[in-house]
Design a protein around this motif. Sequence first.
Motif, PDB file in Angstrom:
ATOM      1  N   GLY A 311     -37.102  19.044  24.778  1.00 19.55           N
ATOM      2  CA  GLY A 311     -36.328  17.859  24.431  1.00 19.55           C
ATOM      3  C   GLY A 311     -34.909  18.193  24.020  1.00 19.55           C
ATOM      4  O   GLY A 311     -34.029  17.320  24.049  1.00 19.55           O
ATOM      5  N   GLU A 312     -34.635  19.436  23.631  1.00 15.16           N
ATOM      6  CA  GLU A 312     -33.293  19.848  23.238  1.00 15.16           C
ATOM      7  C   GLU A 312     -32.532  20.360  24.458  1.00 15.16           C
ATOM      8  O   GLU A 312     -33.111  20.917  25.397  1.00 15.16           O
ATOM      9  N   GLY A 313     -31.217  20.177  24.434  1.00 19.98           N
ATOM     10  CA  GLY A 313     -30.385  20.699  25.500  1.00 19.98           C
ATOM     11  C   GLY A 313     -30.232  22.208  25.348  1.00 19.98           C
ATOM     12  O   GLY A 313     -29.979  22.709  24.251  1.00 19.98           O
ATOM     13  N   ILE A 314     -30.404  22.934  26.433  1.00 19.01           N
ATOM     14  CA  ILE A 314     -30.307  24.397  26.417  1.00 19.01           C
ATOM     15  C   ILE A 314     -29.374  24.828  27.537  1.00 19.01           C
ATOM     16  O   ILE A 314     -29.586  24.487  28.705  1.00 19.01           O
ATOM     17  N   CYS A 315     -28.335  25.584  27.160  1.00 20.51           N
ATOM     18  CA  CYS A 315     -27.381  26.101  28.144  1.00 20.51           C
ATOM     19  C   CYS A 315     -27.202  27.598  27.931  1.00 20.51           C
ATOM     20  O   CYS A 315     -27.129  28.075  26.790  1.00 20.51           O
ATOM     21  N   GLY A 316     -27.128  28.325  29.027  1.00 18.48           N
ATOM     22  CA  GLY A 316     -26.811  29.748  28.967  1.00 18.48           C
ATOM     23  C   GLY A 316     -25.375  29.966  29.402  1.00 18.48           C
ATOM     24  O   GLY A 316     -24.899  29.345  30.365  1.00 18.48           O
ATOM     25  N   LEU A 317     -24.639  30.840  28.685  1.00 15.68           N
ATOM     26  CA  LEU A 317     -23.239  31.120  28.995  1.00 15.68           C
ATOM     27  C   LEU A 317     -23.063  32.606  29.276  1.00 15.68           C
ATOM     28  O   LEU A 317     -23.755  33.443  28.692  1.00 15.68           O
ATOM     29  N   LYS A 322     -18.688  30.549  30.913  1.00 21.28           N
ATOM     30  CA  LYS A 322     -19.122  29.680  32.005  1.00 21.28           C
ATOM     31  C   LYS A 322     -20.632  29.465  31.908  1.00 21.28           C
ATOM     32  O   LYS A 322     -21.390  30.366  31.550  1.00 21.28           O
ATOM     33  N   ILE A 323     -21.072  28.270  32.250  1.00 15.42           N
ATOM     34  CA  ILE A 323     -22.474  27.895  32.130  1.00 15.42           C
ATOM     35  C   ILE A 323     -23.253  28.504  33.291  1.00 15.42           C
ATOM     36  O   ILE A 323     -22.969  28.234  34.458  1.00 15.42           O
ATOM     37  N   THR A 324     -24.245  29.330  32.967  1.00 21.50           N
ATOM     38  CA  THR A 324     -25.071  29.970  33.993  1.00 21.50           C
ATOM     39  C   THR A 324     -26.454  29.344  34.085  1.00 21.50           C
ATOM     40  O   THR A 324     -27.187  29.601  35.039  1.00 21.50           O
ATOM     41  N   PHE A 325     -26.815  28.554  33.070  1.00 16.63           N
ATOM     42  CA  PHE A 325     -28.115  27.877  33.084  1.00 16.63           C
ATOM     43  C   PHE A 325     -28.017  26.596  32.273  1.00 16.63           C
ATOM     44  O   PHE A 325     -27.336  26.549  31.235  1.00 16.63           O
ATOM     45  N   ALA A 326     -28.699  25.560  32.734  1.00 21.88           N
ATOM     46  CA  ALA A 326     -28.758  24.298  31.982  1.00 21.88           C
ATOM     47  C   ALA A 326     -30.085  23.636  32.290  1.00 21.88           C
ATOM     48  O   ALA A 326     -30.515  23.578  33.454  1.00 21.88           O
ATOM     49  N   ASN A 327     -30.760  23.164  31.246  1.00 18.09           N
ATOM     50  CA  ASN A 327     -32.045  22.492  31.477  1.00 18.09           C
ATOM     51  C   ASN A 327     -31.828  20.991  31.653  1.00 18.09           C
ATOM     52  O   ASN A 327     -30.727  20.469  31.410  1.00 18.09           O
ATOM     53  N   PRO A 328     -32.846  20.276  32.098  1.00 21.38           N
ATOM     54  CA  PRO A 328     -32.680  18.841  32.342  1.00 21.38           C
ATOM     55  C   PRO A 328     -32.229  18.065  31.108  1.00 21.38           C
ATOM     56  O   PRO A 328     -31.477  17.084  31.233  1.00 21.38           O
ATOM     57  N   ALA A 329     -32.679  18.466  29.896  1.00 25.83           N
ATOM     58  CA  ALA A 329     -32.258  17.751  28.692  1.00 25.83           C
ATOM     59  C   ALA A 329     -30.754  17.871  28.478  1.00 25.83           C
ATOM     60  O   ALA A 329     -30.090  16.901  28.079  1.00 25.83           O
ATOM     61  N   ALA A 330     -30.181  19.063  28.759  1.00 27.11           N
ATOM     62  CA  ALA A 330     -28.733  19.237  28.625  1.00 27.11           C
ATOM     63  C   ALA A 330     -27.997  18.343  29.611  1.00 27.11           C
ATOM     64  O   ALA A 330     -26.971  17.725  29.282  1.00 27.11           O
TER      65      ALA A 330
END
Length: 672
Positions: A311-317, A322-330
């Motif tokens: 349920g939480e937004g998760i992004c990898g940088l 630069k964003i290398t990963f983003a989940n659907p919540a993000a």
Amino acid sequence: MIDQNSETETQFIASLQAVNQRLIQEIQERKRVEEAWRESSERLKTLINAMPDLVCFKDGSGRWLEANQAILELFQLKTLDYQGKSDPELAELVEQVYGQTLYRNVLINCQQSDQEAWENKKLSQQQEIIPDFEGNLRIFDVIKVPLFHLNGERKGLVILGRDITEHQQAENAYKQLAAIVESSEDGIIGKTLEGEIISWNQGAQQIYGYSEAEVKDCPFSLLTLPERLSEVPQILASIQSGGSIDHYETVHIRKDRQHIDVCLTISPMKDDHGNITGISTISRDISYQKRIEKTLEQLRHQNELILDSAGEGICGLNREGKITFANPAAARMTGYTIRELLMSDWQKITQEVIAVSPDNTHSIITIDSGYQLSTNQQNSQIFATLEDGLIRHVDNEVFWHRNGSYFPVEYVSTPIENQGEIIGAVVTFKDITERQAMEKMKDEFISVVSHELRTPLTSIHGALGLLASGLLDTQPQRAKRMLEIAITNTTRLVRLINDILDLERMQAGQITLDKKSCNLADLMVQANNEMIGMAEKAGVNLSIKPLGIHVWVAPDRIIQLLTNLLSNAIRFSSVDSCVCLDAKLHNSGLSLSSLEVLITVQDQGQGIPADKLETIFGRFQQVDASDSRQKGGTGLGLAICRSIVQQHGGHIWAESKLGKGSTFFVRLPVAG
């Protein structure tokens, strides 16, 4: 008569002449024999001296008679008068002339082995280690032949020695290599050019289940799957042409018909002339590795499912932000698609604007929690994590939606490290719009109610205290007990309201800190003394290590900070455990203004779960509400502590291990 005598004399003279002639011939023959013997002796001596082996002749008492150049050079006797001397005498002579003691033990041992050869009356052979002039140890195969007279007395001793150092080293190397091959966990297999197995180590037996006798002279295709038989001719052709194959993964069959994953390294075996005489195969069982890889792939897929359903937004940088990963919540919270977010700048979400001031210094303009544009002279917390690798929890920023609106967020930035190097960060965030609205409503409600109830509750507390003091002895014992319970609960309510009011005033900026120069040791001792009674009642030991340094603080608030931390530690400590209050200096930079003091309060209690280490500093946040209520906690003490520390420009955090205790850290600047 005269004639007769004359004839006799003539015969005598002739006889003498004949004898003399024979004597002359015998002397000449003896000279010839002696000359031949001398020539033969010289040739023998020359031959012996030319030999690389050691040669030595000794008499019946063990004294040196003759020795060749090899042994004279080895023992440094070439320029010394060695003949007629025993082994110990030669050792002493070498030591006197050269100052060398290398050969003392060798020569003494040689004398002992000579004695054994004579006593056994037969040829003896043994290996002896003899150092050369440079101290390098050489190995000699020594033969000793004892000689005896017909009557059995000792006649002499012949000693022959051959240097077998290189041969021995080669043999040892071969044995070592053979031991390595035999003890290797990898299967090491030798084959002919036609692919027939000629050698098979224990590792191969462990991998395939066959003994060496079972596979000797069998084709290597014995181990190959029927559907992969075409691999063998291709491999043989490659090796026969001089090539090699590294880390070739395939599937083989064990003796029990089980299929196993193997990794093969195949190389040609060559003779001294470079001709290919066979094939060497190193086989490694990678079945376990393959299972691990399959498991990791399943875990990776499972993690993707978890991240996608979070349920939480998760992004990898990455390091560049630069964003290398983003989940659907993000994507859902920001209004972008995952494809739009990937490899885009993080500023797309934070709307940070890089500005250049007149003095050419960079700054980042962001929107703070009050929704006002402000200029921050330092990088954002996320980029700070990329720089120093520290985990940061931020609860007062906003992110921007694709439609241009913004929403308040709480996020945690965690570094991604690989072998000690920071290669990126993970940002976990959630929209706290609803939570902020609820907190605002709760704060307003608590503020109103606490102000309305504080005065009557204080009056009730005084009246009940009078009743419980025993002045009204006409009251039954049960009523007294009920009054004691009422006092306990009203005391807790007063403490709760006081905490709420303190926290509200601090966060509203209504409390002005009266800072002054104070000795930190005095503050620590005073806080410790205030908590001694509580500690004794709980059966907890207090330990303090005061730090004598002057700090610019509000003394009452620092004592409140320390007593709150000590109170928490005592409440959640078991009987006979220890709570330690300590402090030390810490320099976070090169200047005097970067000098800080680090205060720690350590307990041996039940510990705090890792996911609670940050939230416990919020309002009404408790690890276990029921346990805290039983121990008299209000849920506001740590929030007050954080406000006090922040007002002093410091930082507070906690570290803990479940079942082993917790440590609370407070870092305060020394200078005002």
